[in-house]
Design a protein around this motif. Structure first.
Motif, PDB file in Angstrom:
ATOM      1  N   CYS A  10      -6.526   1.518  20.194  1.00  0.00           N
ATOM      2  CA  CYS A  10      -6.606  -0.117  20.037  1.00  0.00           C
ATOM      3  C   CYS A  10      -5.400  -0.672  21.044  1.00  0.00           C
ATOM      4  O   CYS A  10      -4.190  -0.283  20.963  1.00  0.00           O
ATOM      5  CB  CYS A  10      -5.898   0.004  18.565  1.00  0.00           C
ATOM      6  N   PRO A  33      -4.439   0.476   7.030  1.00  0.00           N
ATOM      7  CA  PRO A  33      -4.691  -0.855   6.503  1.00  0.00           C
ATOM      8  C   PRO A  33      -5.567  -0.758   5.404  1.00  0.00           C
ATOM      9  O   PRO A  33      -6.328   0.159   5.389  1.00  0.00           O
ATOM     10  CB  PRO A  33      -4.998  -1.749   7.718  1.00  0.00           C
ATOM     11  N   LEU A  80      -4.175  -3.465  20.399  1.00  0.00           N
ATOM     12  CA  LEU A  80      -3.102  -4.276  19.809  1.00  0.00           C
ATOM     13  C   LEU A  80      -2.112  -3.438  19.044  1.00  0.00           C
ATOM     14  O   LEU A  80      -1.550  -3.931  18.083  1.00  0.00           O
ATOM     15  CB  LEU A  80      -4.086  -5.196  18.803  1.00  0.00           C
ATOM     16  N   VAL A  81      -2.272  -2.115  19.050  1.00  0.00           N
ATOM     17  CA  VAL A  81      -1.469  -0.956  18.464  1.00  0.00           C
ATOM     18  C   VAL A  81       0.013  -1.517  18.254  1.00  0.00           C
ATOM     19  O   VAL A  81       0.412  -2.079  19.414  1.00  0.00           O
ATOM     20  CB  VAL A  81      -1.652   0.090  18.696  1.00  0.00           C
ATOM     21  N   MET A 133     -11.234  -7.391  13.498  1.00  0.00           N
ATOM     22  CA  MET A 133     -10.865  -6.079  13.844  1.00  0.00           C
ATOM     23  C   MET A 133     -11.085  -5.587  15.061  1.00  0.00           C
ATOM     24  O   MET A 133     -12.359  -5.708  15.581  1.00  0.00           O
ATOM     25  CB  MET A 133     -11.632  -4.917  12.784  1.00  0.00           C
ATOM     26  N   PRO A 134     -10.097  -5.027  15.746  1.00  0.00           N
ATOM     27  CA  PRO A 134     -10.521  -4.645  17.198  1.00  0.00           C
ATOM     28  C   PRO A 134     -11.323  -3.753  17.279  1.00  0.00           C
ATOM     29  O   PRO A 134     -12.072  -4.088  18.536  1.00  0.00           O
ATOM     30  CB  PRO A 134      -8.918  -4.075  17.537  1.00  0.00           C
ATOM     31  N   CYS A 163      -3.471   3.765  10.879  1.00  0.00           N
ATOM     32  CA  CYS A 163      -4.612   3.350  11.305  1.00  0.00           C
ATOM     33  C   CYS A 163      -5.385   4.336  12.063  1.00  0.00           C
ATOM     34  O   CYS A 163      -4.864   4.672  13.159  1.00  0.00           O
ATOM     35  CB  CYS A 163      -4.492   1.828  12.120  1.00  0.00           C
ATOM     36  N   PHE A 223      -7.785   3.951  14.083  1.00  0.00           N
ATOM     37  CA  PHE A 223      -8.270   3.516  15.396  1.00  0.00           C
ATOM     38  C   PHE A 223      -6.919   3.422  16.374  1.00  0.00           C
ATOM     39  O   PHE A 223      -7.139   2.949  17.667  1.00  0.00           O
ATOM     40  CB  PHE A 223      -9.115   2.017  15.249  1.00  0.00           C
ATOM     41  N   SER A 224      -5.753   3.514  15.930  1.00  0.00           N
ATOM     42  CA  SER A 224      -4.447   3.224  16.890  1.00  0.00           C
ATOM     43  C   SER A 224      -4.488   3.935  18.141  1.00  0.00           C
ATOM     44  O   SER A 224      -4.000   3.249  18.910  1.00  0.00           O
ATOM     45  CB  SER A 224      -3.414   3.684  15.695  1.00  0.00           C
ATOM     46  N   CYS A 268      -7.189  -4.254   9.039  1.00  0.00           N
ATOM     47  CA  CYS A 268      -6.418  -4.157  10.216  1.00  0.00           C
ATOM     48  C   CYS A 268      -5.265  -4.817   9.898  1.00  0.00           C
ATOM     49  O   CYS A 268      -5.407  -6.134   9.118  1.00  0.00           O
ATOM     50  CB  CYS A 268      -7.106  -4.942  11.453  1.00  0.00           C
ATOM     51  N   HIS A 269      -3.944  -4.170  10.078  1.00  0.00           N
ATOM     52  CA  HIS A 269      -2.694  -5.039  10.032  1.00  0.00           C
ATOM     53  C   HIS A 269      -2.542  -6.379  10.885  1.00  0.00           C
ATOM     54  O   HIS A 269      -1.738  -7.187  10.547  1.00  0.00           O
ATOM     55  CB  HIS A 269      -1.603  -3.921  10.566  1.00  0.00           C
ATOM     56  N   ARG A 270      -3.199  -6.459  11.794  1.00  0.00           N
ATOM     57  CA  ARG A 270      -3.169  -7.484  12.746  1.00  0.00           C
ATOM     58  C   ARG A 270      -4.536  -8.419  12.765  1.00  0.00           C
ATOM     59  O   ARG A 270      -4.648  -9.283  13.695  1.00  0.00           O
ATOM     60  CB  ARG A 270      -2.883  -7.077  14.225  1.00  0.00           C
ATOM     61  N   CYS A 329       1.115  -0.095  12.513  1.00  0.00           N
ATOM     62  CA  CYS A 329      -0.060   0.648  12.475  1.00  0.00           C
ATOM     63  C   CYS A 329      -0.040   1.949  12.402  1.00  0.00           C
ATOM     64  O   CYS A 329      -0.993   2.724  11.799  1.00  0.00           O
ATOM     65  CB  CYS A 329      -0.892   0.237  13.882  1.00  0.00           C
TER      66      CYS A 329
HETATM   67  S1  SF4 Z   1      -4.261  -1.964  12.574  1.00  0.00           S
HETATM   68 FE1  SF4 Z   1      -3.096  -1.686  14.390  1.00  0.00          FE
HETATM   69  S2  SF4 Z   1      -4.052   0.108  15.440  1.00  0.00           S
HETATM   70 FE2  SF4 Z   1      -5.687  -0.451  13.649  1.00  0.00          FE
HETATM   71  S3  SF4 Z   1      -7.007  -1.856  14.455  1.00  0.00           S
HETATM   72 FE3  SF4 Z   1      -5.417  -3.052  13.672  1.00  0.00          FE
HETATM   73  S4  SF4 Z   1      -4.197  -3.712  15.223  1.00  0.00           S
HETATM   74 FE4  SF4 Z   1      -5.321  -2.102  15.844  1.00  0.00          FE
END
Ligand code: SF4
Ligand SMILES: Nc1ncnc2c1ncn2[C@@H]1O[C@H](COP(=O)(O)OP(=O)(O)OP(=O)(O)O)[C@@H](O)[C@H]1O
Ligand SMILES: [Mg+2]
Length: 378
Positions: A297, A309, A299-300, A254-255, A291, A293-294, A324-326, A304
């Motif tokens: 983040c 997520p 990685l957004v 998770m970022p 999210c 945290f977007s 985290c989606h990613r 997101c």
């Molecule tokens: S869901 Fe998207 S915005 Fe949220 S932490 Fe994961 S990559 Fe970042």
């Protein structure tokens, strides 16, 4: 703890716990869908920036939130539901089954009574014994937390103790009724590093002596690395990553966790603090869509912003969870701390800023050479 405990059955199970505070500015979503379990002897570390809901969730477990708080979800202690019990009904559990050590010892100690009197009173709250027997128990508790000359010290007032010794008195107060679960909310922050180490050692010894489980809330990565079995990372009122220390520290998914670990590649020293991440956590009155945290983040991606997520099981020995989606993109990295090499990850939006102040990360190197990216998991 006199009853037999099944070491595999959770003592405490928190499920979908949500705490809201209605205020003039709107509803503060202080804790959102928080779930975890705690087994006997387990030590759970809880980390996260200021305002992430660490203390409010602990106070909810102990039934200490103000009446204005709206609490939903389940807090079950050995199968018995605690959410919904009145303040008085909770007295039976507080101290006796679940107890709390606060950061500031003076929150728990009354300056006008001797520590022996206060400890005896805490014991008498849950035991029908003579005052003399309660005093003897108070002295024993002081001894158990490593206070020298406990007989003499019991007759002294809190101001006659040093900071570290006072925190030991608070621990004695928290353990005098032999609780199954001890929640320690940053119990060492105000103390110097050597004293912190002694206090933590004392807590672990108490866990060994009594089989109590411990929830350790801390900003200190050294504490997490050296002391806990499981770690839970909180952001904007909810868990965003959880797992063993090895899972979460060595393979964050998770970022935000990557950000917390930031420039602390070796969190083995007591006193090593979490790295602040640029930007501020969101308003808990107006959370971002998707999210939480977007906005911070690196990685957004469009997904997101669409949905928050779920906290997904992503493997690991004990079960590693990420919200985290990613997470799988992070899993494709040998060293997720280098996630700031945006091109490698393939983020679709421009990277607003390097969110972690980590001089070890050389972005260009990774843009030029994506050799450390492993085959993406299927
Ligand atoms: S869901 Fe998207 S915005 Fe949220 S932490 Fe994961 S990559 Fe970042
Ligand atoms: N009684 C209350 N009314 C309104 N909001 C509250 C109340 N108590 C706490 N909050 C809010 O709930 C959020 C979570 O607070 P909490 O104290 O749990 O944070 P924390 O993670 O323990 O932070 P810290 O690391 O600073 O101790 C914060 O935004 C706080 O302002
Ligand atoms: Mg707090």
């Amino acid at each position: 703890m006199t009853e037999t405990i099944d070491p595999n059955e959770p003592l405490l199970r928190v499920a979908d716990l949500t705490v809201e505070f209605p205020t003039d500015d709107g509803v503060v979503h202080a804790v959102r869908d928080l779930s975890f379990d705690l087994k006997p002897r387990e030590v759970l570390g809880v980390v996260g920036e200021s305002g992430s809901g660490k203390s409010v969730s602990s106070m909810a477990i102990l039934g200490l939130l103000p009446r204005s708080a709206r609490i939903s979800g389940s807090i079950s202690y050995r199968g018995q539901e605690l959410n919904g019990l009145s303040y008085n009904e909770m007295r039976k559990f507080r101290g006796n089954s679940v107890s709390m050590i606060f950061q500031d010892p003076m929150t728990s100690l009354n300056p006008v009574f001797t520590v022996g009197a206060q400890l005896s009173e805490a014991y008498l709250e849950h035991h029908k014994v003579s005052k003399k027997a309660a005093w003897a128990k108070a002295v024993e508790a002081l001894e158990q937390v490593g206070i020298p000359q406990p007989d003499r010290r019991a007759k002294q007032y809190p101001h006659e103790f040093s900071g570290g010794m006072r925190q030991r008195v608070v621990i004695a107060m928290a353990i005098i009724n032999d609780p199954d679960v001890i929640i320690a909310d940053e119990p060492t922050t105000a103390l110097d590093v050597t004293v912190q180490a002694q206090i933590l050692e004392t807590l672990l010894r108490i866990r060994d002596d009594t089989n109590a489980a411990i929830i350790m809330i801390t900003h200190d990565l050294g504490v997490v690395a050296g002391m806990v079995d499981k770690v839970q990372v909180m952001y904007a009122g909810t868990v965003v990553e959880a797992g063993t220390v090895d899972d979460v520290f060595d393979a964050p998914r998770m970022p935000y966790t990557v950000g917390l670990l930031g420039s602390n590649p070796d969190p083995s020293l007591i006193g090593q603090k979490l790295t602040p991440i640029s930007g501020a956590p969101p308003s808990l009155v107006n959370l971002p869509t998707g999210c939480a945290f977007s906005p911070r983040c690196p990685l957004v991606a469009p997904v997101c912003h669409e949905s928050e997520p779920d906290l997904l099981e992503i493997g690991g020995a004990v079960v590693h969870h990420s919200r985290c989606h990613r997470w799988n993109d992070l899993a494709g990295y040998e060293d997720p701390k280098k996630l700031f090499a945006r091109k490698e990850i393939g983020a679709e939006e421009p990277l607003a800023a390097l969110l972690i102040d980590n001089p070890e990360v050389v972005v260009e190197e990774h843009l030029a050479d994506s050799g450390d990216k492993k085959e993406a998991a299927s």
